[in-house]
Design a protein around this motif. Structure first.
Motif, PDB file in Angstrom:
ATOM      1  N   LEU A  21      53.765  26.829  42.576  1.00  0.00           N
ATOM      2  CA  LEU A  21      52.372  27.020  42.173  1.00  0.00           C
ATOM      3  C   LEU A  21      52.049  28.500  42.131  1.00  0.00           C
ATOM      4  CD1 LEU A  21      49.401  26.125  41.646  1.00  0.00           C
ATOM      5  CD2 LEU A  21      49.129  25.946  44.140  1.00  0.00           C
ATOM      6  N   SER A  22      51.351  28.919  41.074  1.00  0.00           N
ATOM      7  CA  SER A  22      50.903  30.302  40.969  1.00  0.00           C
ATOM      8  C   SER A  22      49.555  30.334  40.257  1.00  0.00           C
ATOM      9  CB  SER A  22      51.928  31.146  40.201  1.00  0.00           C
ATOM     10  OG  SER A  22      52.078  30.663  38.870  1.00  0.00           O
ATOM     11  N   PHE A  23      48.957  31.533  40.200  1.00  0.00           N
ATOM     12  CA  PHE A  23      47.629  31.699  39.594  1.00  0.00           C
ATOM     13  C   PHE A  23      47.666  32.819  38.566  1.00  0.00           C
ATOM     14  CE2 PHE A  23      47.068  29.781  43.720  1.00  0.00           C
ATOM     15  CZ  PHE A  23      46.138  28.782  43.482  1.00  0.00           C
ATOM     16  N   GLN A  24      47.032  32.589  37.433  1.00  0.00           N
ATOM     17  CA  GLN A  24      47.071  33.533  36.321  1.00  0.00           C
ATOM     18  C   GLN A  24      45.689  34.102  36.021  1.00  0.00           C
ATOM     19  OE1 GLN A  24      48.168  30.180  33.441  1.00  0.00           O
ATOM     20  NE2 GLN A  24      46.835  31.436  32.111  1.00  0.00           N
ATOM     21  N   SER A  25      45.665  35.041  35.082  1.00  0.00           N
ATOM     22  CA  SER A  25      44.430  35.530  34.448  1.00  0.00           C
ATOM     23  C   SER A  25      43.570  36.405  35.338  1.00  0.00           C
ATOM     24  CB  SER A  25      43.581  34.358  33.922  1.00  0.00           C
ATOM     25  OG  SER A  25      44.351  33.498  33.130  1.00  0.00           O
ATOM     26  N   ARG A  26      44.159  37.063  36.304  1.00  0.00           N
ATOM     27  CA  ARG A  26      43.323  37.934  37.145  1.00  0.00           C
ATOM     28  C   ARG A  26      42.910  39.168  36.365  1.00  0.00           C
ATOM     29  NH1 ARG A  26      48.493  39.629  38.638  1.00  0.00           N
ATOM     30  NH2 ARG A  26      48.727  41.835  39.142  1.00  0.00           N
ATOM     31  N   VAL A  27      41.814  39.756  36.776  1.00  0.00           N
ATOM     32  CA  VAL A  27      41.306  40.960  36.135  1.00  0.00           C
ATOM     33  C   VAL A  27      40.489  41.739  37.155  1.00  0.00           C
ATOM     34  CG1 VAL A  27      39.216  39.836  35.290  1.00  0.00           C
ATOM     35  CG2 VAL A  27      40.052  41.864  34.133  1.00  0.00           C
ATOM     36  N   GLY A  28      40.507  43.062  37.042  1.00  0.00           N
ATOM     37  CA  GLY A  28      39.708  43.873  37.942  1.00  0.00           C
ATOM     38  C   GLY A  28      40.472  44.303  39.172  1.00  0.00           C
ATOM     39  N   PRO A  29      39.839  45.123  40.012  1.00  0.00           N
ATOM     40  CA  PRO A  29      40.540  45.748  41.141  1.00  0.00           C
ATOM     41  C   PRO A  29      40.571  44.915  42.417  1.00  0.00           C
ATOM     42  CG  PRO A  29      38.323  46.621  40.973  1.00  0.00           C
ATOM     43  CD  PRO A  29      38.476  45.647  39.834  1.00  0.00           C
ATOM     44  N   VAL A  30      39.904  43.779  42.450  1.00  0.00           N
ATOM     45  CA  VAL A  30      39.775  43.036  43.699  1.00  0.00           C
ATOM     46  C   VAL A  30      40.898  42.016  43.849  1.00  0.00           C
ATOM     47  CG1 VAL A  30      37.273  43.326  43.727  1.00  0.00           C
ATOM     48  CG2 VAL A  30      38.280  41.300  42.668  1.00  0.00           C
ATOM     49  N   GLU A  31      41.003  41.462  45.042  1.00  0.00           N
ATOM     50  CA  GLU A  31      42.037  40.476  45.346  1.00  0.00           C
ATOM     51  C   GLU A  31      41.681  39.121  44.728  1.00  0.00           C
ATOM     52  OE1 GLU A  31      45.603  39.162  47.367  1.00  0.00           O
ATOM     53  OE2 GLU A  31      44.783  41.115  46.777  1.00  0.00           O
ATOM     54  N   TRP A  32      42.651  38.544  44.027  1.00  0.00           N
ATOM     55  CA  TRP A  32      42.511  37.214  43.452  1.00  0.00           C
ATOM     56  C   TRP A  32      43.453  36.256  44.173  1.00  0.00           C
ATOM     57  CZ3 TRP A  32      40.648  35.670  38.141  1.00  0.00           C
ATOM     58  CH2 TRP A  32      39.623  36.521  37.709  1.00  0.00           C
ATOM     59  N   LEU A  33      43.343  34.990  43.844  1.00  0.00           N
ATOM     60  CA  LEU A  33      44.229  34.014  44.471  1.00  0.00           C
ATOM     61  C   LEU A  33      45.684  34.350  44.186  1.00  0.00           C
ATOM     62  CD1 LEU A  33      42.438  30.596  43.774  1.00  0.00           C
ATOM     63  CD2 LEU A  33      42.481  31.912  45.887  1.00  0.00           C
ATOM     64  N   ARG A  34      46.505  34.245  45.209  1.00  0.00           N
ATOM     65  CA  ARG A  34      47.937  34.499  45.089  1.00  0.00           C
ATOM     66  C   ARG A  34      48.713  33.207  45.356  1.00  0.00           C
ATOM     67  NH1 ARG A  34      49.763  39.912  45.417  1.00  0.00           N
ATOM     68  NH2 ARG A  34      48.079  41.423  45.720  1.00  0.00           N
ATOM     69  N   PRO A  35      49.994  33.196  44.913  1.00  0.00           N
ATOM     70  CA  PRO A  35      50.757  34.241  44.228  1.00  0.00           C
ATOM     71  C   PRO A  35      50.401  34.309  42.752  1.00  0.00           C
ATOM     72  CG  PRO A  35      52.132  32.306  44.492  1.00  0.00           C
ATOM     73  CD  PRO A  35      50.838  32.002  45.212  1.00  0.00           C
TER      74      PRO A  35
END
Length: 468
Positions: free
Chosen positions: A326-340
């Protein structure tokens, strides 16, 4: 408080078909029904006390002289409102679409002191990002197919409701950020005099930034126009999430199995090595959200993980040659998003000797920019560069027959179960709990399902470098 649809829904349909009943209670002798509908004591109950003894549902015009509210005694009208994200249909639509996206405070969060500048910030960001986003849409034909798929899903679901349950429902589409907007759908619902509305967000897992944002629009409209949408005129119920429905889980698993079965004996043999004893791998790639959303109570991450486990249970096990990730896509910006992150997981799988991979767009029910561009182009290139030579991508659900029937089942179930209002759904899923805080005065952005906007800037930059 969750209230029962009472005798209103009980009276909507009483049709036995195969093993399904679309009514508010199990079939009973008519005397039992009469006893239920003959004792209304409040104005709401009066409006829902419809007569079952008059045969099929009437299409006669509603009487406006009786003082009985919108749920006309002999004219129950069922509507289903499908909520989705929307997308630009042409390159000319892109900038306006982006403006609507970033003008939503559930998508771009400004510190409270800067909140009055939301529109200005949205205008600046949309102008800056439009060329890149337009390029992404051009790579998949110039526009998003999401409306086309949503219309097809609505039409097929309507047919399934009629064929399998005898429910003659009207369907409506309300997009959050492009036409047809949710407000337009509400106008049509009012024009059609719908008095029993099932609200179905086309997001299997609930997130504040997707289902929550769409429900906020409805909440505001219902509150402003209670004389049009209140219980005296129309009852409604929300299906806030449905990731754990057996029909949905089965439909996704079936599509994955089809891709797993497509690997040839030679590819399977190529996928086994000393460093990698498991020949076939499945990567569920879910849309990401900022980690702060989860900390604020957004149920999305937990629902994604539970959903993947349920689908995994229907797939071959590791000892049978299949491993799930399982992974997470489409992050944007300088903050922490769901990982991996998906763009970290793909190179890691390559380093582990993985050759055969099926990628599953788990949080999407139709093809759009994030499946057709971000996964099919960007991530596929990254996977091949990482040594994953045999790439497969499980299709989105689109008009899969099992999925369509489960959509119809959801609506029939919603008519049969205690109702949940828009406000109750928002409260239950912590919509409104998000703390508006700044991180070194930086804005936190959630792309909420928009590729070409929300796909990883670093990933896109690396792709441009690869292309020279």
């Amino acid at each position: 408080m969750i209230s029962r649809w009472s005798s209103f829904i009980s009276s909507l349909i009483l049709i036995e078909g195969s093993r399904h009943y679309a009514c508010g209670f199990s079939p009973q002798p008519s005397a039992g029904i009469s006893s239920i509908i003959s004792r209304p004591t409040t104005q709401v109950e009066v409006s829902t006390a419809l007569n079952l003894d008059d045969g099929p549902l009437s299409t006669a015009p509603r009487s406006s002289s009786s003082g009985v509210p919108a749920a006309d005694r002999n004219d129950p009208k069922v509507g289903v409102l499908l909520l989705n994200l929307g997308g630009p249909e042409t390159g000319e639509d892109v900038e306006g679409f982006l403006y609507n996206l970033f003008a939503d405070p559930d998508i771009i969060r400004l510190p409270s002191l800067l909140a009055p500048l939301q529109s200005l910030v949205a205008l600046l960001i949309s102008k800056r990002r439009a060329p890149k986003s337009r390029e992404a849409y051009n790579s998949i034909g110039g526009g998003s197919p999401i409306l086309e798929y949503t219309r097809a899903q609505a039409d097929l679901m309507k047919k399934s409701l009629k064929d399998r349950y005898g429910i003659d429902a009207r369907t409506y589409i309300g997009m959050r950020y492009w036409y047809p907007f949710t407000e337009e759908a509400l106008d049509k619902i009012r024009e059609d005099e719908i008095n029993a509305l099932v609200i179905l967000p086309l997001y299997p897992q609930f997130s504040i930034s997707t289902s929550g944002s769409s429900l906020r629009v409805l909440q505001e409209e219902f509150a402003k126009k209670i004389e049009l949408y209140g219980p005296k005129k129309m009852f409604h119920t929300v299906i806030p999430s449905w990731y754990d429905r057996p029909g949905y889980v089965k439909s996704v698993a079936n599509l994955i199995r089809g891709e797993l079965d497509s690997f040839t004996p030679e590819e399977i043999e190529d996928g086994i090595s000393d460093e990698q004893p498991i020949p076939k791998h499945v990567l569920f790639s879910a849309h990401g959200v900022p980690a702060s959303y989860i900390e604020a109570g957004d149920p999305y991450k937990a629902q994604i993980e539970d959903c993947v486990e349920k689908i995994k249970a229907l797939l071959p096990k590791e000892e049978e040659g299949v491993k799930v990730h399982l992974s997470f896509q489409s992050r944007v910006g300088p903050v922490e998003w769901l990982r991996p992150y998906t763009d970290d997981v793909l190179p890691s799988l390559g380093e582990q000797g993985v050759k055969n991979l099926v990628v599953v767009p788990i949080s999407f029910v139709s093809e759009h920019i994030e499946t057709l561009e971000e996964i099919d182009i960007e991530y596929r290139e990254l996977a091949l560069e990482s040594g994953i030579t045999n790439w497969r991508r499980s299709p989105a659900l689109n008009t899969d027959a099992t999925f369509i029937d489960d959509m119809a089942d959801m609506v029939a179930d919603a008519l049969n179960e205690p109702s949940q209002s828009v406000t109750e759904a928002c409260v239950a899923n912590n919509v409104g709990n998000l703390e508006l805080e700044s991180v070194s005065n930086q804005m936190e952005i959630s792309s909420a399902g928009i590729g070409g906007v929300g796909y990883d800037d670093d990933l896109a930059g690396r792709a441009r470098m690869r292309k020279g």
